[in-house]
Enzyme design. Structure first.
Site, PDB file in Angstrom:
ATOM      1  N   ARG A  11     -34.453  56.777  -8.777  1.00  0.00           N
ATOM      2  CA  ARG A  11     -35.381  56.465  -9.873  1.00  0.00           C
ATOM      3  C   ARG A  11     -36.001  57.720 -10.463  1.00  0.00           C
ATOM      4  O   ARG A  11     -36.336  57.785 -11.637  1.00  0.00           O
ATOM      5  CB  ARG A  11     -36.444  55.456  -9.430  1.00  0.00           C
ATOM      6  CG  ARG A  11     -37.206  55.843  -8.206  1.00  0.00           C
ATOM      7  CD  ARG A  11     -37.920  54.622  -7.593  1.00  0.00           C
ATOM      8  NE  ARG A  11     -38.413  54.911  -6.260  1.00  0.00           N
ATOM      9  CZ  ARG A  11     -39.697  54.968  -5.940  1.00  0.00           C
ATOM     10  NH1 ARG A  11     -40.619  54.742  -6.834  1.00  0.00           N
ATOM     11  NH2 ARG A  11     -40.058  55.232  -4.704  1.00  0.00           N
ATOM     12  N   GLU A  42     -42.676  39.882 -17.504  1.00  0.00           N
ATOM     13  CA  GLU A  42     -41.290  40.346 -17.516  1.00  0.00           C
ATOM     14  C   GLU A  42     -40.421  39.631 -18.547  1.00  0.00           C
ATOM     15  O   GLU A  42     -39.481  40.209 -19.090  1.00  0.00           O
ATOM     16  CB  GLU A  42     -40.681  40.190 -16.120  1.00  0.00           C
ATOM     17  CG  GLU A  42     -41.338  41.069 -15.052  1.00  0.00           C
ATOM     18  CD  GLU A  42     -42.691  40.559 -14.567  1.00  0.00           C
ATOM     19  OE1 GLU A  42     -43.037  39.385 -14.835  1.00  0.00           O
ATOM     20  OE2 GLU A  42     -43.421  41.346 -13.925  1.00  0.00           O
ATOM     21  N   ARG A  95     -35.405  51.833  -4.087  1.00  0.00           N
ATOM     22  CA  ARG A  95     -36.689  52.502  -3.929  1.00  0.00           C
ATOM     23  C   ARG A  95     -36.522  53.880  -3.287  1.00  0.00           C
ATOM     24  O   ARG A  95     -37.128  54.863  -3.694  1.00  0.00           O
ATOM     25  CB  ARG A  95     -37.604  51.635  -3.069  1.00  0.00           C
ATOM     26  CG  ARG A  95     -38.883  52.315  -2.656  1.00  0.00           C
ATOM     27  CD  ARG A  95     -39.843  51.332  -2.002  1.00  0.00           C
ATOM     28  NE  ARG A  95     -40.961  52.039  -1.415  1.00  0.00           N
ATOM     29  CZ  ARG A  95     -41.203  52.105  -0.106  1.00  0.00           C
ATOM     30  NH1 ARG A  95     -40.437  51.466   0.745  1.00  0.00           N
ATOM     31  NH2 ARG A  95     -42.240  52.781   0.340  1.00  0.00           N
ATOM     32  N   SER A 105     -43.844  53.393 -10.453  1.00  0.00           N
ATOM     33  CA  SER A 105     -42.802  53.132  -9.464  1.00  0.00           C
ATOM     34  C   SER A 105     -41.399  53.265 -10.044  1.00  0.00           C
ATOM     35  O   SER A 105     -40.485  53.743  -9.393  1.00  0.00           O
ATOM     36  CB  SER A 105     -42.951  51.718  -8.890  1.00  0.00           C
ATOM     37  OG  SER A 105     -44.206  51.580  -8.280  1.00  0.00           O
TER      38      SER A 105
END
Ligand SMILES: Cc1ncc(C[n+]2csc(CCOP(=O)(O)OP(=O)(O)O)c2C)c(N)n1
Ligand SMILES: [Mg+2]
Lengths: 277, 316
Positions: free
Chosen positions: B8, B56, B165, B35
């Site tokens: 990410r 969303e 992640r 994030s």
């Protein structure tokens, strides 16, 4: 195509659009008359008067845009687009047929003039917001118009989008709420009340105009007032009649998704014949 | 051990680079920009960043409208929400009208870890893969992530890129390029093929080493392009090695394993043994604990490899 501010001329166009809608639906054997007839006056006011558009202008050109969020009223949009010259009128009689360019619900890749694909209720307003944001980035101070149903107003995503338009100060956003007070299962107050409308939308940061949604004078005035709002998006709360223009359809939920029989079409067309004929 | 980099992080960097030269690139997020790393773009280009809040469906819908207005939107949130909460918006507003929307979903798979099953997207690839017009990418490292993001920006149409992640061991370098529908043979062998995506590519390389030490000859294929699938590569693997193991950080239902099995069954039937989450909700825990507990480790791939080899029909 000619633009006009003459109310009698627009009424005459609406009369003819209603006939096209009924004929299309009769021919296709399925579809939604009630909600097409309740919003067609607003579409006529846009496409033949207030919307800055023409079939010649490309996707990226500066122009106003229209999103029919309540996509089941596709026949109203198709009749108006054909009349405005986006495609040949003969196409109308292919509605909902195999490989027709006129799908059961509007599809941008199939039909010239259809901006946004809809049919799943609740989604069009978010996309209208996206178009308005793109217009802003492109330096175009155009208007984006959208029609939502009152039943559709129950969708959570409508309220997400309502928040967004106010948050991003999309003053060019003009939404028509087709308040025919009916959805499939009956009256809104019995199924799921969206009232009070004014308080809710104003609390979400919108400018509100309450009108008779079949009165062109009031539609014009509401649009002009909405255009003066530079920061607040506007909701034109239109009181409408589901099935408007056909006496036996007016105000009845059962005409939401049922098309007229041969006999019923005949009766309806008689009612919609020009005065004196 | 190989260097580890967060995918990410490279997503964030790459959209900033793209944004410098291409003014049509816009980025949307749903209150997770720190994030997902879209905050890097937001900081650099605040006028082209749109936070939709925790909404969303509206995130995907607005992205679709921006694409209709000629922009190239990248929309990000956690994969569970992008693929799950907004699935119908992805179908109706992005894929059906073929809008030029790029969904880069982070925190896919079980390595999300301690947040638990509510946040562990193990069905996302399956959900996205089943929609016509969608391209689905599960990159194997940070450099492939950057390459896929660059390619997605050039390509006109819907793309879903699924990131995780944590940090992944580095496989490629800065020169990596990405093509839709193109698999990468990291290792060529003759007895068994391991077809993997995402984090499982590195783990498959470890498993291949174990099997090779036992005298097996193993291919390892990075199938980051889940859709379009590189069918040629799958069929080549089937023909040349006669046994396949798939490995993915996803349910064994509907993801890479399914895609490979579908292809093999129809055109070159050989045993396919799937390594993945076995149709269950997992648990909270650290990424490492979860991978081991739910059999997404090299040991499990080796076992699957032995099973595939034992199922192989004798040649001749
Ligand atoms: C998301 C979604 N749910 C359900 C439907 C089925 N449906 C079509 S029209 C309709 C009722 C809509 O009521 P309203 O918005 O008031 O439409 P109108 O009265 O203007 O026809 C429903 C539930 C749909 N098209 N989309
Ligand atoms: Mg209604």
């Amino acid at each position: 195509m000619n633009f006009t501010n003459d109310i009698d001329e627009l009424k005459e166009i609406s009369r003819r659009m209603r006939i096209d809608i009924l004929k299309m639906l009769h021919k296709s054997g399925s579809g939604h008359p009630g909600g097409s007839l309740s919003c067609v006056d607003f579409l006529v006011a846009l496409y033949f008067s207030k919307l800055d558009h023409s079939p010649a202008r490309g996707k990226r050109d500066k122009r106003d845009k229209f999103v029919l969020s309540k996509g089941h009223a596709a026949p109203a949009l198709y009749s108006v687009l054909a009349e405005a010259g986006y495609f040949d009128k003969d196409e109308l009689w292919t509605l909902r047929q195999l490989k027709s360019s006129l799908s059961g619900h509007p599809h941008a890749l199939s039909t010239p003039g259809v901006e946004i694909t809809t049919g799943s209720l609740g989604q069009g307003l978010s996309q209208a917001n996206g178009i308005a944001l793109a217009d802003r980035l492109n330096g175009h101070d155009s208007n984006v118009y959208c029609v939502i149903g009152d039943g559709e107003n129950q969708e959570g995503q409508i309220w997400e989008a309502a928040m967004t338009a106010a948050h991003y100060k999309l003053g060019g956003m003009i939404v028509f709420l087709d308040n025919n007070d009916l959805q499939i299962d009956g009256h809104l107050r019995d199924v799921m009340s969206i009232y009070p409308i004014k308080e809710k939308w104003e609390a979400f940061g919108w400018h509100l105009e309450e009108i008779d949604g079949h009165d062109f004078g009031q539609i014009f005035e509401a649009i002009e007032n909405a255009k003066k709002e530079k920061e607040k998006p506007s909701l034109i709360w239109g009181h409408t009649v589901k099935g408007k223009g056909v006496s036996f359809m007016e105000g009845l939920a059962k005409w939401h998704g049922v098309v007229p029989s041969d006999e019923e079409l005949k009766t309806a067309l008689k009612e919609l014949a020009p005065a004196g004929k | 051990m190989a260097e580890q980099l967060a995918l990410r992080e490279y997503y964030g960097k790459t959209i900033v680079e793209l944004g410098e030269t291409n003014k049509d690139i816009v980025v949307l997020d749903a209150d997770l920009s720190g994030s997902t790393k879209t905050s890097m773009f937001a900081k650099k280009f605040p006028d082209r960043f749109f936070n939709m809040g925790v909404a969303e469906q509206n995130l995907i819908g607005t992205a679709s409208g921006l694409a209709a207005g000629g922009k190239i939107p990248f929309a990000s949130t956690f994969s569970i929400f992008a693929s799950g909460r907004a699935w119908e918006q992805v179908r109706q507003a992005v894929c059906y009208p073929r809008q030029n929307v790029k969904i880069v979903a982070t925190h896919g798979g079980i390595t999300v870890g301690p947040d638990g099953p509510s946040h562990q997207a193990t069905e996302d690839v399956s959900l996205m893969r089943s929609i016509p017009n969608m391209n689905v990418v599960v990159p194997a490292d940070a450099y492939e992530t950057a390459a896929a993001v660059r390619r997605a920006a050039e390509y006109n149409g819907p793309v879903f890129i699924r990131l995780a992640r944590g940090k992944f061991p580095v496989i490629y370098d800065e020169s990596k390029t990405y093509s839709f529908g193109k698999a990468d043979f990291l290792k060529k062998g003759s007895g068994l093929s391991i077809i993997a995506c995402g984090l499982m590519v590195s783990i498959a390389m470890e498993a291949a080493e174990i099997l090779e030490n036992d005298g097996e000859s193993v291919s390892v294929i990075n199938m980051s392009s889940i859709k379009p699938l590189d069918k040629e590569a799958v069929l080549t693997a089937a023909r040349e090695t006669g046994a396949i193991v798939t490995a993915e950080e996803h349910s064994i239902i509907g993801g890479l394993g399914s895609a490979v099995a579908e292809t093999v069954c129809e055109d070159e039937p050989v045993p396919v043994v799937r390594v993945g989450v076995r149709d269950m909700f997992c648990s909270s825990g650290s990424a490492e604990e979860l991978l081991e507990c739910y059999h997404l480790d090299s040991k499990s791939i080796v076992e699957a490899g032995r099973k595939a080899l034992s199922l192989k029909r004798p040649t001749g």
